[in-house]
Motif scaffolding. Structure first.
Motif: not given
Lengths: 198, 742
Positions: A21-27, A79-82
């Motif tokens: 998620a972080a590396d692939l820019g999933s918001k 992860t927090f934002d996600l």
């Protein structure tokens, strides 16, 4: 979800998903935008061109997560934002507890550990060492217990600084400096933990 | 030959002299250095005489010797020049002196040396013990010792310095060490200090008159070291006569003595000890005052709080009867607290001035102590404001303007010690608002004077709102005049005189201007509507809210017996007017009144209490009782009688001193206000500095706010976190550094 299945990730217990998620820019959980998705995979490994090669890259990511402090913090903060509710400033306590249980124990056990002990005052991004973290699995239990007893949602500040705290603290919590810039939640926790340990 | 012969002759001669004139004069008791206890009285006198005789003998021999030597010197001039200088031998005079030293003072044959030093010391001892001695003979002998020089081989120096002085100092030390212990055992600090002072004077006098002045420095150090330094605490803590007792009895002389003596102790140790002890002393006084205030507070607490709700189980009436006295005693308690603190301050100011010469360090210590105990009393801000209220209010004890001014001036001094100045401001505003609105201010000048004083202390910002309140009052008075003109111009008439105070909501304290609802009856609405029209015509964009809880009204009411002029609150008037249309035998229920007036329960209950349950009962309540319940029914008391034509119906006011519940509310409001102030302060600083370390930020905030209150570190920290959460600030990658986010 299909991606998870194909990559062989168990979304409920594998933090590697958050690495992706972080590396692939999933918001937003489960949503992947095309461009950052592709760029992200290339940045992980330019040779990736199939689901099979993606799958093959995962163990490396898992290892990197637990051993690289900078990467760990990046994924952890993403992860927090996600995981917070849209528009909210804080992370629901239950989610936070689940995430901590997911993230912290493997990182504590890894050698070198992304959470390895650093001298107080050193930058929290200092490279990992083989030294065991001062913070133990029992301490994590205490932390979770403490959070439950307070029953409050977790602010981004506390979320972030917990990792710095884990890296700087010694096993007896002796080196903790109440005068320093720690969030008051962590002040309170130290008091709580000292009382419990005494 | 001649040189040797001369030496031999002199030596023999001196030996003879020693045997004939000095040895017979040996005093009985000076054979040893110890010569310890000389009996008092007769024996001492005899001894003094013997010693004196002995010293005279020595002096006599010396004088003869010196005279002889001078003659010989003349005769042997040539020898001096031709022989001694050439052969590097001492000249005649020197030889004579050396021989006197070796043959008399340090005689091998006779114990003259022992006797001489012993006698000198014993005589000093006698004088210290209070006997009279012949100082001149001692002086002479000491002179001899000062003239005699040791040979180079013995390290030079006068015989006085090598033989007498060390022994003298050793004896003195023993003596005073012992004396300190005996004196301390007597347990009288002032006497001890007096003795020390006397000893200092005596010894200074002694060294000046018959010892060498070089000895004084060492002797002084020795006195301080024996009598003062080790016993500072013992002297001050002496039960019944130590520092506490001196302070208690305002013994300025003793305190001054203590101060000056303690100043002699090196490295400021004496002064520091005194400062610490004084501080403890003041704090002990302060604690007693605080304890006194809180003790009665606890007594008064339950019954004062009982006015609201806790009182119901009590037997009827008892609680109510007690409440006013409890409230009054709580007020007097507050006033007494301030008065006690004033008195204490006066006491220590006087001591500081009279005994300690206004020493600034000591003053600082005393002030610290005041600060600490005043702030230990949580209610100090309220008490101070109440005290001022008491002095600025009309109708209390007649006090002259000077008296009031002095009292207020002193209060300002205490105000300086206060750390919760914002809390004081809150109370002061409430009390001032009540004085202004209820016309209870004794003098406008005094009020303004007080605000001016606060302004000097705290600056413009602190008093801005207070001054705003004064301005509102003045403008209101002016606008009422112009309202009257407006009425006459528009041919509008009102059935009564209307006077309106227009208050700017932000100047006046929250509890005073808190929105209270009240539906005015028709005749009142007519007036308010008219004023509203007038006001809207003059100002745009302003909203008037009518506050019935703050006004008063004069109304003439006809009872069966006679008419009375009633002065009551606007709320009470609104309630009373409801009964205008009610027939004598009819009643209104609580709920009727409530729906007609729209008053909140708390206000309505208070108003009805003042009308039906207080001293003047113009309404009758059924069932009877002191508390108003929603089931009660009221009727107009036509049979009301009173000898007075004018009656002031006091609102059954919540007592002036806050109840615990109100206090808690105030504290919450203060805390809330402080949170805003801390945040504003952090943002102000960070906006300026952009990045700042945690510790710097904390200390800067604490510093900037210290004039208003003392923020705790954890409070500041929580505000920083809150600002981080709201993204006004962020943490940087450096540990403990913050950055301002525009």
């Amino acid at each position: 979800m299909r991606l998870c299945g194909e990559l062989g990730i168990d979304p409920s217990s594998d933090p590697v998903l958050f690495c992706l998620a972080a590396d692939l820019g999933s918001k937003v959980t489960g949503e992947w935008e095309r461009e950052p998705f592709i760029k992200g995979w290339i940045s992980i490994d330019p040779a990736i061109n199939s689901v099979a090669s993606m799958k093959a890259a995962l163990p490396k990511l898992r290892k990197k997560l637990n051993a690289d402090p900078v990467y760990f913090k990046k994924v952890y903060m993403h992860t927090f934002d996600l995981c917070k509710a849209p528009g909210a400033r804080v992370l629901a306590l239950e989610t936070a507890i689940d995430l901590w249980t997911l993230y912290i124990p493997p990182a504590l056990e890894a050698r070198p550990s992304a959470l390895s002990h650093i001298a107080p005052g050193a930058a929290p991004t200092s490279p990992a060492t083989d030294e065991a973290p001062g913070f133990s699995a029992d301490d994590l239990e205490l932390w979770l217990e403490f959070q439950k007893s307070k029953g409050k949602a977790v602010s981004k500040d506390t979320w972030s600084l917990l990792i710095d705290f884990i890296r700087t603290i010694d096993a007896e919590l002796k080196e903790y400096d109440e005068e320093a810039a720690w969030p008051s939640t962590i002040d309170d926790f130290v008091e709580y933990a000292r009382a419990k340990k005494a | 030959m001649l040189y040797k012969g001369f030496k031999g002759i002199i030596t023999d001669h001196l030996n003879v002299l020693a045997e004939e004139r000095i040895v017979p004069a040996f005093p009985r008791a000076s054979g040893t250095h110890t010569a310890a206890k000389l009996g008092g009285g007769q024996e001492a006198m005899e001894y003094a005489l013997e010693g004196d005789r002995f010293l005279r003998a020595i002096k006599g021999v010396w004088d003869d010797h010196v005279r002889a030597m001078r003659s010989i010197n003349h005769i042997l001039q040539y020898l001096n020049r031709g022989y001694c200088l050439m052969n590097g031998l001492p000249v005649v005079l020197e030889v004579g002196r050396d021989l006197f030293l070796s043959q008399i003072v340090r005689s091998n044959k006779y114990p003259i040396h022992t006797h001489l030093i012993g006698t000198l010391l014993s005589l000093v001892q006698l004088e210290r013990d209070g006997e009279a001695i012949q100082r001149s003979s001692i002086r002479d002998s000491i002179d001899v010792l000062l003239r005699l020089e040791n040979s180079e081989a013995m390290g030079g120096g006068t015989v006085y310095a090598t033989s007498f002085e060390p022994e003298f100092l050793r004896r003195s030390k023993d003596f005073y060490g012992q004396e300190a212990i005996t004196m301390l055992e007597r347990g009288d600090a002032p006497a001890y200090l007096r003795n020390v002072e006397t000893r200092f004077a005596e010894e200074a006098n002694r060294t000046a008159s018959y010892l060498s002045s070089f000895t004084w420095k060492q002797l002084e150090a020795l006195l301080i070291g024996s009598l003062l330094t080790p016993h500072l605490q013992a002297i001050m803590k002496m039960p019944g006569s130590g520092l506490a007792a001196m302070v208690e009895a305002d013994r300025y002389d003793d305190l001054h003595r203590l101060y000056t003596l303690f100043l002699r102790v090196p490295d400021d140790a004496g002064k520091d000890a005194l400062r610490i002890a004084l501080r403890e002393n003041v704090e002990a006084y302060g604690k007693a005052i605080n304890d006194g205030a809180t003790r009665v507070d606890q007594d008064a607490g339950p019954s004062a709080g009982g006015m609201d709700e806790d009182e119901k189980p009590d037997p009827k009436g008892k609680g109510k009867a007690k409440a006013p006295t409890a409230a009054a005693s709580a007020l007097s308690q507050a006033l007494r607290w301030v008065q006690d603190v004033h008195d204490l301050k006066d006491k220590f100011d006087a001591i500081l001035d009279q005994a300690f010469g206004g020493d600034q360090q000591i003053q600082a210590s005393i002030n610290e102590a005041f600060q600490s105990f005043i702030n230990a009393n949580q209610r100090a801000p309220e008490f101070l404001s109440l005290f001022i209220d008491e002095h600025l209010k009309k109708g209390t004890k007649a006090k002259s303007e000077e008296e009031i001014d002095v009292a207020l001036e002193k209060t300002i001094v205490l105000f300086r010690f206060l750390s919760d100045k914002d809390k004081f401001e809150r109370y002061y505003k409430i009390h001032l608002a009540k004085r202004l609105l209820y016309g209870r201010s004794a003098s406008d000048d005094a009020e303004r004077g007080m605000v001016a004083k606060l302004k000097v202390e705290m600056g413009f910002q602190f008093t801005q709102k207070l001054e705003g309140m004064f301005t509102d009052m003045r403008l209101s008075a002016e606008s009422i005049n112009s309202f009257r003109n407006y009425m006459s111009k528009n041919n509008a008439t009102l059935p009564f005189d209307l006077s309106v105070n227009v208050l700017t909501a932000s100047y006046w304290p929250q509890p005073v201007v808190a929105a209270s609802t009240c539906t005015f009856g028709s005749s009142l609405s007519q007036a308010t509507d008219l004023y509203q029209k007038y006001y809207d015509g003059r100002h745009t964009g302003r909203r008037l809210t009518w506050q019935a809880n703050l006004g008063t009204a004069d109304v003439r009411v006809r009872f069966k017996a006679r008419s009375h002029d009633l002065n009551l609150s606007t709320q009470a008037l609104v309630v009373l007017l409801l009964f205008e249309d009610v027939k004598d035998d009819e009643t209104l229920s609580y709920n009727d009144i409530k729906s007609a007036t729209g008053l909140a329960d708390a206000d309505l209950q208070r108003t009805l209490q003042s009308l039906a349950c207080a001293k003047f009962r113009v309404l009758t309540k059924t069932p009877k009782g002191r508390d108003v319940n929603p089931t009660d029914v009221f009727s107009f008391n036509d049979a009301f009688t009173s000898p007075l034509a004018r009656i002031k119906i006091m609102q059954v006011a919540s007592s002036k001193v806050e109840t615990p519940k109100e206090r808690q509310e105030t504290q919450e409001m203060v805390d809330e206000e402080r949170r805003h102030q801390i945040e504003a302060c952090i943002v102000r600083i960070m906006k300026n500095r952009k990045t700042m370390s945690h510790n710097d930020l904390i200390s800067e905030v604490a510093h900037q706010l210290s004039s208003r209150f003392v923020p705790s570190m954890s409070n500041i920290k929580k505000r920083i976190e809150s600002l981080i959460d709201r993204e006004y600030l962020e943490r940087t990658s450096y540990v403990g550094m913050y950055r301002y986010l525009a």
